[in-house]
Design a protein around this motif. Structure first.
Motif, PDB file in Angstrom:
ATOM      1  N   ASP A   1     -16.943  33.230  86.845  1.00  0.00           N
ATOM      2  CA  ASP A   1     -17.984  32.861  85.883  1.00  0.00           C
ATOM      3  C   ASP A   1     -17.810  31.431  85.371  1.00  0.00           C
ATOM      4  O   ASP A   1     -18.636  30.936  84.597  1.00  0.00           O
ATOM      5  CB  ASP A   1     -18.008  33.840  84.704  1.00  0.00           C
ATOM      6  CG  ASP A   1     -16.693  33.866  83.932  1.00  0.00           C
ATOM      7  OD1 ASP A   1     -15.699  33.277  84.405  1.00  0.00           O
ATOM      8  OD2 ASP A   1     -16.646  34.484  82.848  1.00  0.00           O
ATOM      9  N   ARG A   2     -16.754  30.757  85.834  1.00  0.00           N
ATOM     10  CA  ARG A   2     -16.536  29.354  85.445  1.00  0.00           C
ATOM     11  C   ARG A   2     -17.065  28.382  86.512  1.00  0.00           C
ATOM     12  O   ARG A   2     -16.783  27.198  86.468  1.00  0.00           O
ATOM     13  CB  ARG A   2     -15.035  29.102  85.236  1.00  0.00           C
ATOM     14  CG  ARG A   2     -14.347  30.077  84.292  1.00  0.00           C
ATOM     15  CD  ARG A   2     -14.634  29.778  82.840  1.00  0.00           C
ATOM     16  NE  ARG A   2     -13.941  28.603  82.377  1.00  0.00           N
ATOM     17  CZ  ARG A   2     -12.707  28.592  81.861  1.00  0.00           C
ATOM     18  NH1 ARG A   2     -12.024  29.722  81.784  1.00  0.00           N
ATOM     19  NH2 ARG A   2     -12.172  27.473  81.432  1.00  0.00           N
TER      20      ARG A   2
ATOM     21  N   LEU B   1      -9.822  20.406  93.141  1.00  0.00           N
ATOM     22  CA  LEU B   1     -11.121  19.749  92.994  1.00  0.00           C
ATOM     23  C   LEU B   1     -10.961  18.247  92.775  1.00  0.00           C
ATOM     24  O   LEU B   1     -11.774  17.447  93.254  1.00  0.00           O
ATOM     25  CB  LEU B   1     -11.909  20.378  91.849  1.00  0.00           C
ATOM     26  CG  LEU B   1     -12.393  21.817  92.085  1.00  0.00           C
ATOM     27  CD1 LEU B   1     -13.038  22.377  90.826  1.00  0.00           C
ATOM     28  CD2 LEU B   1     -13.365  21.884  93.261  1.00  0.00           C
ATOM     29  N   GLU B   2      -9.906  17.847  92.051  1.00  0.00           N
ATOM     30  CA  GLU B   2      -9.632  16.410  91.877  1.00  0.00           C
ATOM     31  C   GLU B   2      -9.286  15.766  93.219  1.00  0.00           C
ATOM     32  O   GLU B   2      -9.728  14.652  93.522  1.00  0.00           O
ATOM     33  CB  GLU B   2      -8.482  16.215  90.887  1.00  0.00           C
ATOM     34  CG  GLU B   2      -8.839  16.512  89.450  1.00  0.00           C
ATOM     35  CD  GLU B   2      -7.604  16.482  88.553  1.00  0.00           C
ATOM     36  OE1 GLU B   2      -6.594  15.856  88.921  1.00  0.00           O
ATOM     37  OE2 GLU B   2      -7.646  17.104  87.470  1.00  0.00           O
ATOM     38  N   MET B   3      -8.465  16.459  94.017  1.00  0.00           N
ATOM     39  CA  MET B   3      -8.108  15.941  95.336  1.00  0.00           C
ATOM     40  C   MET B   3      -9.347  15.823  96.218  1.00  0.00           C
ATOM     41  O   MET B   3      -9.556  14.812  96.908  1.00  0.00           O
ATOM     42  CB  MET B   3      -7.065  16.845  95.983  1.00  0.00           C
ATOM     43  CG  MET B   3      -6.614  16.425  97.386  1.00  0.00           C
ATOM     44  SD  MET B   3      -7.669  17.066  98.691  1.00  0.00           S
ATOM     45  CE  MET B   3      -7.324  18.828  98.566  1.00  0.00           C
ATOM     46  N   LEU B   4     -10.205  16.854  96.198  1.00  0.00           N
ATOM     47  CA  LEU B   4     -11.435  16.796  96.986  1.00  0.00           C
ATOM     48  C   LEU B   4     -12.342  15.661  96.518  1.00  0.00           C
ATOM     49  O   LEU B   4     -13.008  15.009  97.339  1.00  0.00           O
ATOM     50  CB  LEU B   4     -12.184  18.128  96.889  1.00  0.00           C
ATOM     51  CG  LEU B   4     -11.673  19.270  97.765  1.00  0.00           C
ATOM     52  CD1 LEU B   4     -12.431  20.560  97.457  1.00  0.00           C
ATOM     53  CD2 LEU B   4     -11.775  18.934  99.248  1.00  0.00           C
TER      54      LEU B   4
ATOM     55  N   VAL C   1     -19.153  20.774  87.530  1.00  0.00           N
ATOM     56  CA  VAL C   1     -19.206  19.591  86.656  1.00  0.00           C
ATOM     57  C   VAL C   1     -17.878  18.842  86.713  1.00  0.00           C
ATOM     58  O   VAL C   1     -17.848  17.603  86.772  1.00  0.00           O
ATOM     59  CB  VAL C   1     -19.533  20.005  85.195  1.00  0.00           C
ATOM     60  CG1 VAL C   1     -19.407  18.806  84.257  1.00  0.00           C
ATOM     61  CG2 VAL C   1     -20.928  20.611  85.116  1.00  0.00           C
ATOM     62  N   TYR C   2     -16.780  19.572  86.716  1.00  0.00           N
ATOM     63  CA  TYR C   2     -15.447  18.963  86.778  1.00  0.00           C
ATOM     64  C   TYR C   2     -15.299  18.131  88.058  1.00  0.00           C
ATOM     65  O   TYR C   2     -14.828  16.988  88.018  1.00  0.00           O
ATOM     66  CB  TYR C   2     -14.390  20.066  86.737  1.00  0.00           C
ATOM     67  CG  TYR C   2     -12.969  19.575  86.585  1.00  0.00           C
ATOM     68  CD1 TYR C   2     -12.444  19.297  85.326  1.00  0.00           C
ATOM     69  CD2 TYR C   2     -12.156  19.391  87.693  1.00  0.00           C
ATOM     70  CE1 TYR C   2     -11.141  18.854  85.173  1.00  0.00           C
ATOM     71  CE2 TYR C   2     -10.850  18.947  87.559  1.00  0.00           C
ATOM     72  CZ  TYR C   2     -10.348  18.679  86.295  1.00  0.00           C
ATOM     73  OH  TYR C   2      -9.048  18.225  86.161  1.00  0.00           O
TER      74      TYR C   2
ATOM     75  N   LEU D   1     -15.581  12.912  91.038  1.00  0.00           N
ATOM     76  CA  LEU D   1     -16.194  12.225  92.179  1.00  0.00           C
ATOM     77  C   LEU D   1     -16.878  10.934  91.734  1.00  0.00           C
ATOM     78  O   LEU D   1     -16.685   9.872  92.338  1.00  0.00           O
ATOM     79  CB  LEU D   1     -17.209  13.168  92.846  1.00  0.00           C
ATOM     80  CG  LEU D   1     -18.030  12.601  94.002  1.00  0.00           C
ATOM     81  CD1 LEU D   1     -17.142  12.146  95.147  1.00  0.00           C
ATOM     82  CD2 LEU D   1     -19.043  13.649  94.492  1.00  0.00           C
ATOM     83  N   LYS D   2     -17.656  11.012  90.682  1.00  0.00           N
ATOM     84  CA  LYS D   2     -18.364   9.830  90.158  1.00  0.00           C
ATOM     85  C   LYS D   2     -17.369   8.750  89.727  1.00  0.00           C
ATOM     86  O   LYS D   2     -17.531   7.562  90.033  1.00  0.00           O
ATOM     87  CB  LYS D   2     -19.252  10.241  88.980  1.00  0.00           C
ATOM     88  CG  LYS D   2     -20.117   9.122  88.397  1.00  0.00           C
ATOM     89  CD  LYS D   2     -21.092   9.717  87.387  1.00  0.00           C
ATOM     90  CE  LYS D   2     -22.068   8.657  86.892  1.00  0.00           C
ATOM     91  NZ  LYS D   2     -21.476   7.772  85.886  1.00  0.00           N
ATOM     92  N   ARG D   3     -16.313   9.174  89.037  1.00  0.00           N
ATOM     93  CA  ARG D   3     -15.287   8.232  88.573  1.00  0.00           C
ATOM     94  C   ARG D   3     -14.629   7.514  89.755  1.00  0.00           C
ATOM     95  O   ARG D   3     -14.442   6.291  89.742  1.00  0.00           O
ATOM     96  CB  ARG D   3     -14.254   9.017  87.762  1.00  0.00           C
ATOM     97  CG  ARG D   3     -13.211   8.175  87.057  1.00  0.00           C
ATOM     98  CD  ARG D   3     -12.455   9.019  86.035  1.00  0.00           C
ATOM     99  NE  ARG D   3     -11.744  10.141  86.634  1.00  0.00           N
ATOM    100  CZ  ARG D   3     -12.066  11.428  86.428  1.00  0.00           C
ATOM    101  NH1 ARG D   3     -13.084  11.752  85.657  1.00  0.00           N
ATOM    102  NH2 ARG D   3     -11.358  12.389  87.004  1.00  0.00           N
TER     103      ARG D   3
END
Length: 408
Positions: A300-301, A155-158, A307-308, A313-315
């Motif tokens: 369920d996460r 998700l960080e890479m994306l 949000v993660y 992405l915003k950062r």
């Protein structure tokens, strides 16, 4: 088997350019298949080994990945050419990914996105890419899927990919040519209609073979079947107030590779395979990735993982000095929820992705056609307790959100 044009004479000037050594001399090339039967339906992948002498006299041996388009006389090739999958990936490796990597580097955002392209050869519809295996990048287990550390790293890479894509679209829109506004649900194309409706038919056959699922969802899914291409197109539609960027389009377990530390913990990740990149909401990538690749016990996460990704992405958008509208977290969550139908479409591929049985096929049409081989293969990939649990949970969720009903 090497194509007859891939010779020492062909490769030598290209390696000279890549390594910036005009005295480099290719001594020998040999090869072996880079994927097994049934692992890649879209192209031909070969790992080549090259012995070469550098200008300083030292001799090295390195491996590279050769990706070729399917020959035009292969039945499924026609549909891949219609959607410009090969042109798109060549554009990605030659123009788009290097520019995205440069934008990230200039903003002080570390880490590579993918392998380098040694050469992009449009005459032969071929790319020669850096081999990531010697750099100790490996795939995670596609059957076991991804735990939380692997998922968060991806998700960080994306988030880096999506942020760089948004800035690229803003500053260099000429690089995102018409093919980047095409996807499998594009309303002006029909080639993939047969693929998705056929795969949905196989899915419905599986559901109707389970008495409880048939009772709860059989009729609804039967009515839905003629609408899935339009609902898929709506997933990719982007409203004026939504964030639009370049997405990977096919981010799942086998299309990401991880580097591990000595304790076996994943430390970095890169993406591979860029035939399906398109300009739309990053939420499309999230649904596809979380549906196909996240282990069942972490489903369920999902809201936490959205949000993660949003925070990363915003950062990254802020570090890249993006001047467009950055959605609030609440707006982003609404954009994600608006595209939840993508999880049903992605789930059509999941049984194939996690299949570990003995029934093999190298024929792409076996995924969706009602031929004897096709039905045998489709039945085999659905014959799984994991697939049954996934399907039961997904249909319950979608039904609770009224997404199995006919939409206006």
């Amino acid at each position: 088997m090497l194509p007859n044009w891939l010779t020492e004479e062909y490769l030598q000037p290209r390696l000279r350019t890549y390594y910036n050594d005009d005295r480099l001399k290719v001594l020998k090339i040999w090869s072996k298949a880079a994927t097994g039967k049934g692992e890649n339906f879209v192209g031909i992948m070969t790992r080549i080994y090259v012995n070469y002498q550098l200008g300083d006299g030292s001799v090295q041996e390195k491996s590279y990945i050769v990706k070729q388009a399917l020959p035009e006389d292969v039945p499924q090739a026609e549909v891949f050419f219609e959607y410009e999958l090969y042109t798109r990936e060549m554009d990605m490796y030659e123009f788009v990914l290097p520019k995205m990597q440069k934008l990230l580097h200039e903003a002080g955002i570390s880490g590579r996105l993918t392998a380098d392209a040694i050469t992009v050869d449009r005459e032969h519809s071929t790319m020669i890419l850096e081999d990531l295996a010697p750099l100790k990048y490996v795939n995670a287990d596609r059957v076991k899927l991804l735990d939380l550390p692997h998922t968060k790293l991806t998700l960080e890479m994306l988030a880096k990919f999506h942020a760089a894509g948004a800035v690229l679209k803003q500053r260099h829109p000429e690089l995102l040519t018409k093919c980047f506004y095409t996807h499998f649900f594009s309303r002006d194309k029909k080639g993939y209609t047969e693929v998705y409706t056929g795969m949905f038919r196989a899915f419905l056959r599986f559901v109707n073979g389970q008495p409880n699922l048939k009772k709860s969802y059989g009729d609804k899914l039967a009515k839905l079947s003629s609408h899935i291409m339009e609902y898929g197109a709506r997933v990719f539609d982007v409203e004026e107030n939504e964030l639009q960027t370049l997405i990977h389009g096919d981010c799942w377990t086998t299309n990401v590779m991880f580097h591990y530390d000595a304790e076996g913990s994943p430390q970095s990740v890169v993406a591979i395979d860029f035939q399906l990149g398109s300009c739309t909401s990053p939420a499309v990538d999230l649904h596809y990735f979380l549906t196909t690749s996240l282990r069942e016990e972490f489903k369920d996460r999902e809201s936490e993982l959205v949000v993660y990704h949003y925070n990363a992405l915003k950062r990254n958008l802020e570090k890249l000095s993006y001047t467009g509208l950055i959605p609030s977290l609440q707006e982003y969550q609404v954009q994600f929820e608006r595209r939840r139908f993508m999880s049903l479409l992605a789930n059509l591929f999941k049984p194939i992705m996690i299949y570990n049985g003995s029934e093999e096929t190298s024929d792409f049409s076996s995924l969706y056609k009602e031929t004897p081989e096709g039905i045998r293969y489709q039945n085999a990939v659905y014959d799984s307790d994991v697939v049954l649990r996934n399907t039961t949970n997904l249909l319950a969720l979608l039904d609770s959100k009224k997404l199995l009903d006919i939409q206006k």
